[in-house]
Design a protein around this motif. Sequence first.
Motif, PDB file in Angstrom:
ATOM      1  N   GLU A  32       1.016  -1.134   0.332  1.00 36.78           N
ATOM      2  CA  GLU A  32       0.020  -0.048  -0.030  1.00 36.78           C
ATOM      3  C   GLU A  32       1.016   1.289  -0.186  1.00 36.78           C
ATOM      4  O   GLU A  32       0.566   2.458  -0.472  1.00 36.78           O
ATOM      5  N   ARG A  33       1.824   1.191   0.398  1.00 38.11           N
ATOM      6  CA  ARG A  33       2.458   2.468   1.147  1.00 38.11           C
ATOM      7  C   ARG A  33       3.485   2.620  -1.115  1.00 38.11           C
ATOM      8  O   ARG A  33       3.991   3.837  -0.742  1.00 38.11           O
ATOM      9  N   THR A  34       3.536   1.633  -1.340  1.00 32.69           N
ATOM     10  CA  THR A  34       4.259   2.141  -2.799  1.00 32.69           C
ATOM     11  C   THR A  34       3.087   1.889  -3.262  1.00 32.69           C
ATOM     12  O   THR A  34       2.908   1.648  -4.750  1.00 32.69           O
ATOM     13  N   ARG A  48       6.525   3.953  -7.081  1.00 36.29           N
ATOM     14  CA  ARG A  48       8.263   3.417  -6.597  1.00 36.29           C
ATOM     15  C   ARG A  48       9.586   4.310  -7.899  1.00 36.29           C
ATOM     16  O   ARG A  48      10.505   4.945  -7.601  1.00 36.29           O
TER      17      ARG A  48
END
Length: 75
Positions: free
Chosen positions: A59-61, A69
Amino acid sequence: MKNSAESENMNWIFANSKPCPKCKRPIEKNQGCMHMTCNPPCKYEFCWLCLGQWSDHGERTGGFYACNRYALVKQ
Protein backbone atom coordinates in the motif's frame (compact mmCIF):
# COMPACT_ATOMS: atom_id res chain seq x y z
CA MET A 1 13.09 -15.93 -45.23
CA LYS A 2 13.84 -17.80 -41.98
CA ASN A 3 16.16 -15.00 -40.81
CA SER A 4 13.44 -12.44 -41.54
CA ALA A 5 10.89 -14.38 -39.45
CA GLU A 6 13.35 -14.73 -36.57
CA SER A 7 14.08 -11.01 -36.75
CA GLU A 8 10.36 -10.22 -36.59
CA ASN A 9 10.00 -12.50 -33.56
CA MET A 10 12.87 -10.76 -31.78
CA ASN A 11 11.38 -7.34 -32.59
CA TRP A 12 8.06 -8.43 -31.06
CA ILE A 13 9.80 -9.75 -27.93
CA PHE A 14 11.74 -6.50 -27.45
CA ALA A 15 8.61 -4.38 -27.98
CA ASN A 16 6.25 -6.39 -25.76
CA SER A 17 8.31 -7.77 -22.90
CA LYS A 18 10.77 -6.81 -20.19
CA PRO A 19 13.70 -8.85 -18.90
CA CYS A 20 13.38 -10.55 -15.53
CA PRO A 21 15.58 -8.53 -13.14
CA LYS A 22 17.18 -11.75 -11.87
CA CYS A 23 17.63 -14.14 -14.83
CA LYS A 24 17.05 -11.70 -17.75
CA ARG A 25 14.51 -13.94 -19.52
CA PRO A 26 11.86 -11.96 -21.43
CA ILE A 27 8.59 -11.64 -19.46
CA GLU A 28 5.25 -10.65 -21.00
CA LYS A 29 2.48 -9.01 -18.98
CA ASN A 30 -0.96 -9.64 -20.43
CA GLN A 31 -3.36 -8.71 -17.59
CA GLY A 32 -3.77 -8.21 -13.86
CA CYS A 33 -1.78 -6.39 -11.25
CA MET A 34 1.88 -5.39 -11.32
CA HIS A 35 2.99 -8.52 -9.41
CA MET A 36 5.05 -10.69 -11.73
CA THR A 37 6.62 -14.09 -11.10
CA CYS A 38 9.26 -15.40 -13.47
CA ASN A 39 8.83 -18.98 -14.70
CA PRO A 40 10.80 -21.81 -13.13
CA PRO A 41 13.56 -22.27 -12.31
CA CYS A 42 13.98 -18.56 -11.43
CA LYS A 43 10.59 -17.85 -9.73
CA TYR A 44 11.71 -14.28 -8.90
CA GLU A 45 8.79 -12.06 -7.83
CA PHE A 46 8.98 -8.44 -8.97
CA CYS A 47 7.00 -5.31 -9.90
CA TRP A 48 6.29 -4.91 -13.62
CA LEU A 49 6.64 -1.11 -13.54
CA CYS A 50 9.86 -0.55 -11.59
CA LEU A 51 11.30 -4.10 -11.74
CA GLY A 52 11.90 -3.93 -7.99
CA GLN A 53 11.57 -6.87 -5.64
CA TRP A 54 7.88 -7.51 -4.93
CA SER A 55 8.37 -7.90 -1.17
CA ASP A 56 9.28 -4.17 -1.09
CA HIS A 57 5.81 -3.27 -2.50
CA GLY A 58 2.41 -2.77 -0.92
CA GLU A 59 0.00 0.00 0.00
CA ARG A 60 2.82 2.46 0.73
CA THR A 61 4.12 2.10 -2.84
CA GLY A 62 0.76 2.64 -4.54
CA GLY A 63 -0.95 -0.71 -4.07
CA PHE A 64 -1.01 -3.76 -6.27
CA TYR A 65 -2.28 -2.11 -9.48
CA ALA A 66 0.08 0.87 -9.44
CA CYS A 67 3.64 1.62 -8.41
CA ASN A 68 4.84 5.00 -7.22
CA ARG A 69 8.42 3.79 -6.65
CA TYR A 70 9.20 4.59 -10.28
CA ALA A 71 7.90 8.15 -9.86
CA LEU A 72 9.95 8.55 -6.67
CA VAL A 73 13.11 7.30 -8.35
CA LYS A 74 12.65 9.62 -11.35
CA GLN A 75 12.44 12.75 -9.17
